[in-house]
Design an enzyme around this catalytic site. Sequence first.
Site, PDB file in Angstrom:
ATOM      1  N   LEU A  57       0.833  -1.202   0.000  1.00 25.13           N
ATOM      2  CA  LEU A  57       0.000   0.000   0.000  1.00 25.13           C
ATOM      3  C   LEU A  57       0.873   1.261   0.000  1.00 25.13           C
ATOM      4  O   LEU A  57       0.671   2.176  -0.797  1.00 25.13           O
ATOM      5  CB  LEU A  57      -0.900  -0.028   1.246  1.00 25.13           C
ATOM      6  N   GLU A 111       1.574  -0.272  10.065  1.00 20.71           N
ATOM      7  CA  GLU A 111       0.111  -0.472  10.060  1.00 20.71           C
ATOM      8  C   GLU A 111      -0.609   0.734  10.687  1.00 20.71           C
ATOM      9  O   GLU A 111      -1.598   0.591  11.403  1.00 20.71           O
ATOM     10  CB  GLU A 111      -0.266  -1.799  10.714  1.00 20.71           C
TER      11      GLU A 111
END
Length: 380
Positions: free
Chosen positions: A124, A364
Site C-alpha cells: 500500500l 500499520e
Amino acid sequence: MILSKEHELMRKNFRNFAETEFTKEIQDELDETGEFNWEIWNKMAKYGFAGTKIPVEYGGQGGDTLSYVLMNEEFARVCPVLAIYANTPNSLGGGPLLACGTEEQLQKYLTPAAQGKKHIVFALTEPGAGSDPGSMTTKAVQDGEYFVLNGRKCFISGAPFADYAIVYARTDLQSKGPKGISMFIVDMKLPGVSCGKPEHKMGINGYPTSDIILEDVRVHQSDLLGPLHKGYAVAMKTLDGGRIGVAAQSLGCAQGALEESIAYAKERKQFGKPISYNQGISFMLADMATEIEAARTLLYTTAQAKDAGDPNASMLCSMAKYYCSEMANRVCAKAVQIHGGYGYIKEYKVERFYRDARIMTLYEGTSQVQQIVISRSLLK
Ligand SMILES: Cc1cc2nc3c(=O)[nH]c(=O)nc-3n(C[C@H](O)[C@H](O)[C@H](O)COP(=O)(O)OP(=O)(O)OC[C@H]3O[C@@H](n4cnc5c(N)ncnc54)[C@H](O)[C@@H]3O)c2cc1C
C-alpha cells in the site's frame, strides 16, 4: 479476562512450540545475518500457523480472532520476528483476499498461503504516501484484458521473498484521494516487477523489507481483486485486522521483556542484595506488569468485539494497537534500565525486544493515525 478451556489449550500449544523451536541460535542468526531459516517456517506451516485465522475450506485452521491474538502474543514473547512470519498470511496477506476474493482467487492464492506454500504481501505504502495512502500515485491503466501498472511501493514487509503482492493502484485517474483506487494480485515473477535492496532496519531483522517497483507490469483482469475503483475501503478494513496482530505482537514483546527483567532483578546483586529488593526496581516491575495486564484485557475484548460484529470494533482495533504498541515501548525501555549496562549488550534479550518494539508504533498506521481514527469515531 478468563479464557475458555479451548483458548487456554491453544495458548499452551503456541507457547510450547515457540519455547521449543525458536531457539537462541535461530534468533541470533535472524538478528545478526538477516537470514531466515526456512526449516522453521516448514514446521510452522506443518502445524497450521500460517492459516490460524483462515477458514478451513481455504486450507486454514478456522480459528477466531482471539486464537490468532494468542498465537501472535505467544510467538512474540519469545521472538517478535517469528511472530511476524506467522502473522502475515493471517492478516495483511490473506485479509484482502478473504474480504473480496472470488472463489477462484481464494483457491488459487489464499489456500497455498494458508498452507505456508506461497507468500503474499501487502503493498500500500509509497514514498510520498505513508500515513495518507489515499495520495498514492501508482497507476493501473486498462488495456484490453489487462491492466498496465506503473509506480513504486516502499517498505513492503516480506517483498524480497514474496510470490504475490496485493498492490493498490489508482484506476480512475481523474479521481483524487481515497476514491478510484483498486486492488490487484500481482505475481512477483511478472515482467516489469522488481524489488529494491532490503532496508537496513533498527530491529525486526530477519524479516526483510524492500520497495516493489512496477514498470509496465501487465496484470490480467482476472487478478483484479474486488470491485474496480473500490480498493481503498478494503485496505482500511484489512488494516483493522492487521492492527490487532501488531497489538498482540506488542503485548508478547512486552511480556517477554518483563519476564527477563524479573529474572534478572532477582539474580543481579549490588550493595550486597538482589536489585529487586530496591523499590526503585520492584515498583518499575509492578508498573510494567500492570500496564501489560491492562493492554491484554483491552486486546482480548477487542478480538471478541470484532468477531461479534460490534459497531465499535474498528475504533477498538485502533485503541488496542495504539495502547499496546506504546505500552511495549515503555515496558521495553524499563526492561533495559533494570538490566543496567548489560541491557545495552546484544547478549541480553531485552536489547532486541527494545529494538523490535520500536516498529510497533509505526507500521500499520502510526500512533498518530490511530489517534485520528479513534477521535474521528468519538466525534462523528
Ligand atoms: C519495517 C516496516 C515495515 C512496513 N511494512 C509495510 C507493508 O508491509 N506494507 C505497507 O504497505 N507498508 C508498510 N510499512 C509502511 C508503514 O505503514 C508506514 O511507514 C507508516 O504508515 C508511516 O508512513 P510514513 O513512514 O510515510 O510516515 P509519514 O506519513 O510521513 O509520517 C511522519 C510522521 O508524521 C505523523 N503524521 C502524519 N500525518 C499526520 C497527521 N495527519 N496528524 C498527526 N501526525 C501525522 C506520523 O504519525 C509520523 O509521526 C512498513 C514500514 C516499516 C518501517
